[in-house]
Design a protein around this motif. Structure first.
Motif, PDB file in Angstrom:
ATOM      1  N   UNK A  74       0.818  -1.211   0.000  1.00 31.31           N
ATOM      2  CA  UNK A  74       0.000   0.000   0.000  1.00 31.31           C
ATOM      3  C   UNK A  74       0.854   1.265   0.000  1.00 31.31           C
ATOM      4  N   UNK A  75       2.034   1.192  -0.549  1.00 27.38           N
ATOM      5  CA  UNK A  75       2.954   2.325  -0.510  1.00 27.38           C
ATOM      6  C   UNK A  75       2.390   3.602  -1.081  1.00 27.38           C
ATOM      7  N   UNK A  76       1.602   3.503  -2.148  1.00 26.41           N
ATOM      8  CA  UNK A  76       1.087   4.708  -2.821  1.00 26.41           C
ATOM      9  C   UNK A  76      -0.383   4.960  -2.530  1.00 26.41           C
ATOM     10  N   UNK A  77      -0.981   4.159  -1.656  1.00 21.17           N
ATOM     11  CA  UNK A  77      -2.403   4.318  -1.372  1.00 21.17           C
ATOM     12  C   UNK A  77      -2.614   5.310  -0.217  1.00 21.17           C
ATOM     13  N   UNK A  78      -3.860   5.718  -0.011  1.00 19.73           N
ATOM     14  CA  UNK A  78      -4.204   6.583   1.112  1.00 19.73           C
ATOM     15  C   UNK A  78      -4.777   5.690   2.205  1.00 19.73           C
ATOM     16  N   UNK A  79      -4.034   5.571   3.314  1.00 23.04           N
ATOM     17  CA  UNK A  79      -4.352   4.580   4.340  1.00 23.04           C
ATOM     18  C   UNK A  79      -5.011   5.241   5.557  1.00 23.04           C
ATOM     19  N   UNK A  80      -6.159   4.689   5.945  1.00 26.21           N
ATOM     20  CA  UNK A  80      -6.893   5.113   7.136  1.00 26.21           C
ATOM     21  C   UNK A  80      -6.637   4.091   8.238  1.00 26.21           C
ATOM     22  N   UNK A  81      -6.517   4.571   9.458  1.00 24.82           N
ATOM     23  CA  UNK A  81      -6.333   3.683  10.604  1.00 24.82           C
ATOM     24  C   UNK A  81      -7.461   3.878  11.606  1.00 24.82           C
ATOM     25  N   UNK A  82      -8.045   2.755  12.061  1.00 22.44           N
ATOM     26  CA  UNK A  82      -9.022   2.764  13.150  1.00 22.44           C
ATOM     27  C   UNK A  82      -8.552   1.825  14.239  1.00 22.44           C
ATOM     28  N   UNK A  83      -8.473   2.319  15.465  1.00 24.75           N
ATOM     29  CA  UNK A  83      -7.948   1.493  16.558  1.00 24.75           C
ATOM     30  C   UNK A  83      -8.946   1.267  17.688  1.00 24.75           C
ATOM     31  N   UNK A  84     -10.156   1.796  17.567  1.00 23.24           N
ATOM     32  CA  UNK A  84     -11.095   1.684  18.678  1.00 23.24           C
ATOM     33  C   UNK A  84     -11.659   0.267  18.769  1.00 23.24           C
ATOM     34  N   UNK A  85     -12.021  -0.123  19.977  1.00 19.54           N
ATOM     35  CA  UNK A  85     -12.607  -1.435  20.220  1.00 19.54           C
ATOM     36  C   UNK A  85     -13.934  -1.567  19.473  1.00 19.54           C
ATOM     37  N   UNK A  86     -14.207  -2.760  18.968  1.00 13.92           N
ATOM     38  CA  UNK A  86     -15.398  -2.974  18.147  1.00 13.92           C
ATOM     39  C   UNK A  86     -16.631  -3.221  19.018  1.00 13.92           C
ATOM     40  N   UNK A  87     -16.974  -2.196  19.770  1.00 11.09           N
ATOM     41  CA  UNK A  87     -18.157  -2.216  20.625  1.00 11.09           C
ATOM     42  C   UNK A  87     -19.046  -1.040  20.225  1.00 11.09           C
ATOM     43  N   UNK A  88     -20.362  -1.136  20.478  1.00  9.04           N
ATOM     44  CA  UNK A  88     -21.291  -0.095  20.006  1.00  9.04           C
ATOM     45  C   UNK A  88     -20.896   1.327  20.389  1.00  9.04           C
ATOM     46  N   UNK A  89     -20.360   1.544  21.597  1.00  6.61           N
ATOM     47  CA  UNK A  89     -20.067   2.903  22.034  1.00  6.61           C
ATOM     48  C   UNK A  89     -18.942   3.563  21.238  1.00  6.61           C
ATOM     49  N   UNK A  90     -18.148   2.752  20.517  1.00  6.91           N
ATOM     50  CA  UNK A  90     -17.022   3.313  19.782  1.00  6.91           C
ATOM     51  C   UNK A  90     -17.297   3.512  18.292  1.00  6.91           C
ATOM     52  N   UNK A  91     -18.459   3.104  17.810  1.00  8.51           N
ATOM     53  CA  UNK A  91     -18.909   3.466  16.473  1.00  8.51           C
ATOM     54  C   UNK A  91     -18.115   2.917  15.299  1.00  8.51           C
ATOM     55  N   UNK A  92     -17.449   1.781  15.487  1.00  4.03           N
ATOM     56  CA  UNK A  92     -16.654   1.254  14.376  1.00  4.03           C
ATOM     57  C   UNK A  92     -17.514   0.771  13.214  1.00  4.03           C
ATOM     58  N   UNK A  93     -18.778   0.472  13.478  1.00  3.72           N
ATOM     59  CA  UNK A  93     -19.696   0.139  12.396  1.00  3.72           C
ATOM     60  C   UNK A  93     -19.956   1.365  11.517  1.00  3.72           C
ATOM     61  N   UNK A  94     -19.957   2.557  12.123  1.00  9.01           N
ATOM     62  CA  UNK A  94     -20.105   3.798  11.361  1.00  9.01           C
ATOM     63  C   UNK A  94     -18.905   3.988  10.438  1.00  9.01           C
ATOM     64  N   UNK A  95     -17.718   3.696  10.936  1.00  7.48           N
ATOM     65  CA  UNK A  95     -16.522   3.790  10.101  1.00  7.48           C
ATOM     66  C   UNK A  95     -16.595   2.814   8.931  1.00  7.48           C
ATOM     67  N   UNK A  96     -17.055   1.604   9.193  1.00  4.37           N
ATOM     68  CA  UNK A  96     -17.160   0.604   8.122  1.00  4.37           C
ATOM     69  C   UNK A  96     -18.137   1.077   7.039  1.00  4.37           C
ATOM     70  N   UNK A  97     -19.294   1.589   7.445  1.00  3.65           N
ATOM     71  CA  UNK A  97     -20.287   2.083   6.480  1.00  3.65           C
ATOM     72  C   UNK A  97     -19.718   3.248   5.669  1.00  3.65           C
ATOM     73  N   UNK A  98     -19.040   4.159   6.356  1.00  3.85           N
ATOM     74  CA  UNK A  98     -18.483   5.325   5.664  1.00  3.85           C
ATOM     75  C   UNK A  98     -17.373   4.920   4.709  1.00  3.85           C
ATOM     76  N   UNK A  99     -16.589   3.931   5.093  1.00  2.00           N
ATOM     77  CA  UNK A  99     -15.515   3.473   4.217  1.00  2.00           C
ATOM     78  C   UNK A  99     -16.083   2.881   2.924  1.00  2.00           C
ATOM     79  N   UNK A 100     -17.156   2.124   3.036  1.00  5.48           N
ATOM     80  CA  UNK A 100     -17.804   1.571   1.838  1.00  5.48           C
ATOM     81  C   UNK A 100     -18.229   2.698   0.907  1.00  5.48           C
ATOM     82  N   UNK A 101     -18.842   3.734   1.470  1.00  8.70           N
ATOM     83  CA  UNK A 101     -19.321   4.857   0.665  1.00  8.70           C
ATOM     84  C   UNK A 101     -18.157   5.619   0.026  1.00  8.70           C
ATOM     85  N   UNK A 102     -17.118   5.886   0.809  1.00  9.70           N
ATOM     86  CA  UNK A 102     -15.995   6.681   0.300  1.00  9.70           C
ATOM     87  C   UNK A 102     -15.156   5.904  -0.697  1.00  9.70           C
ATOM     88  N   UNK A 103     -14.961   4.600  -0.426  1.00  7.83           N
ATOM     89  CA  UNK A 103     -14.116   3.783  -1.299  1.00  7.83           C
ATOM     90  C   UNK A 103     -14.721   3.613  -2.691  1.00  7.83           C
TER      91      UNK A 103
END
Length: 371
Positions: free
Chosen positions: A186-215
């Motif tokens: 991924x040397x030339x790609x634009x890399x996003x990092x998410x480190x929060x625990x995959x629990x409802x209060x941390x919203x990682x499902x929101x990140x997954x949905x947004x990544x699908x839309x943006x990608x």
């Protein structure tokens, strides 16, 4: 100073506090609701208190038994200060045990989320805040919430838990970051990092949905997900059904020592958390010189000023996050954000300064208790 540190288990945060106590010349005793297992690495200079504790989820009927044990432990250790948290767990039990002097420490989520759960948690929160000599919080948003529950502002000390600026720095993580990107191709790609625990209060499902839309619009977009949690199946399904799972690397659990390399492998750190005080992972990302994009909750707003130290998106809104991702990818302000974020943490979230503030709080409590 002899300090009884009463906590829930053995998180990296607990380890940092205990190590800091030893390094400051204190004599810490660690009391945990879930006792430390024999195969855990014990910290030199820390007295681990062996007791049966509460190995299962504590029920209301367990409280009298546990409080009796806490009282016994306080008598036997005779601490100068009892330092306990989160609020509805160890701090509440310490208050019931009449710990004196008691420094109750908020972990952010306890006041921002759990306190408002129901009538019982509200009562427990108010009781604990009334019966502690001092309350430690990590940001203004948590302090404001504490005062709404009756805490006296004069007895609240604010200190961000902070980061070790030598461990978390661009210099410390850049080599490992480059190596990781090379391994992923991924040397030339634009890399996003998410480190929060995959629990409802941390919203990682929101990140997954947004990544699908943006990608779908940004073919160069890639995502590294660190951690695990109860939403793992849901998050994987979102990415799989969105047709982008081949652009995601699931790193699993990562040791604390390896985190700087992960931060420096990314072009952007994203936190979609719905509940936070001063997020340690956010501060770590800023310390490593990573531009950040986070939810616009009060705890994050204390660190991220739109267009100056990062970007904000509307909490719970995957469309807002996707739109911001598109904006950030094409921004010419990434280097500015990197420099500003690092400077901010140096000024306001240096772990060594935080430890000094905590030690001052201990000294103040001991002087009060001797009157």
């Amino acid at each position: 100073m002899r300090i009884l540190y009463f906590t829930s288990s053995d998180s990296p945060h607990d380890q940092r506090f205990l190590k800091a106590m030893v390094q400051s010349g204190h004599e810490p005793y660690a009391l945990r609701l879930t006792p430390l297992s024999e195969n855990k690495n014990r910290i030199a200079g820390v007295h681990e208190i062996d007791w049966d504790g509460s190995p299962r989820k504590m029920a209301f009927t367990d409280i009298p038994r546990v409080v009796r044990q806490v009282k016994r432990i306080i008598r036997e250790t005779n601490p100068d200060v009892v330092h306990a948290g989160p609020i509805q767990g160890p701090a509440y039990l310490a208050a019931l045990a009449h710990a004196r002097p008691l420094l109750a420490m908020s972990w952010g989520f306890d006041l921002m989320k759990i306190a408002q759960k129901n009538a019982l948690t509200k009562w427990v929160t108010r009781y604990t805040l009334r019966h502690c000599a001092m309350l430690a919080v990590d940001c203004q948003a948590v302090m404001d919430q504490a005062t709404r529950f009756g805490a006296d502002p004069a007895n609240i000390v604010i200190f961000p838990w902070g980061v070790d600026l030598e461990v978390f720095s661009p210099q410390a993580g850049i080599a490992k970051g480059k190596e990781l990107r090379h391994q992923l191709g991924w040397g030339e790609q634009f890399v996003i990092l998410g480190t929060r625990t995959w629990e409802p209060m941390y919203g990682m499902d929101v990140l997954a949905e947004a990544f699908v839309m943006a990608a779908a619009k940004e073919p160069q977009l890639r995502l590294i997900l660190v951690g695990q949690g109860s939403q793992e199946q849901k998050i994987r399904a979102i990415l799989q059904e969105g047709g982008v799972i081949d652009r995601v690397w699931f790193a699993g659990r990562v040791e604390q020592a390896d985190l700087p390399g992960f931060y420096c492998a990314a072009d952007l750190y994203v936190s979609p958390s719905h509940v936070d005080g001063s997020s340690i992972s956010l501060l770590e990302a800023l310390a490593c010189g990573r531009p950040v994009l986070v939810s616009d909750i009060p705890g994050n707003q204390e660190w991220v000023e739109e267009g100056e130290t990062g970007w904000l998106f509307e909490d719970y809104d995957e469309s807002s996050l996707a739109g911001k991702l598109h904006e950030v990818i094409h921004s010419k302000e990434l280097e500015k954000m990197s420099l500003n974020g690092r400077h901010l943490v140096q000024e306001k979230a240096d772990w060594n300064k935080s430890v000094h503030t905590l030690n001052q709080a201990y000294e103040k409590l001991v002087k009060r208790n001797k009157r």
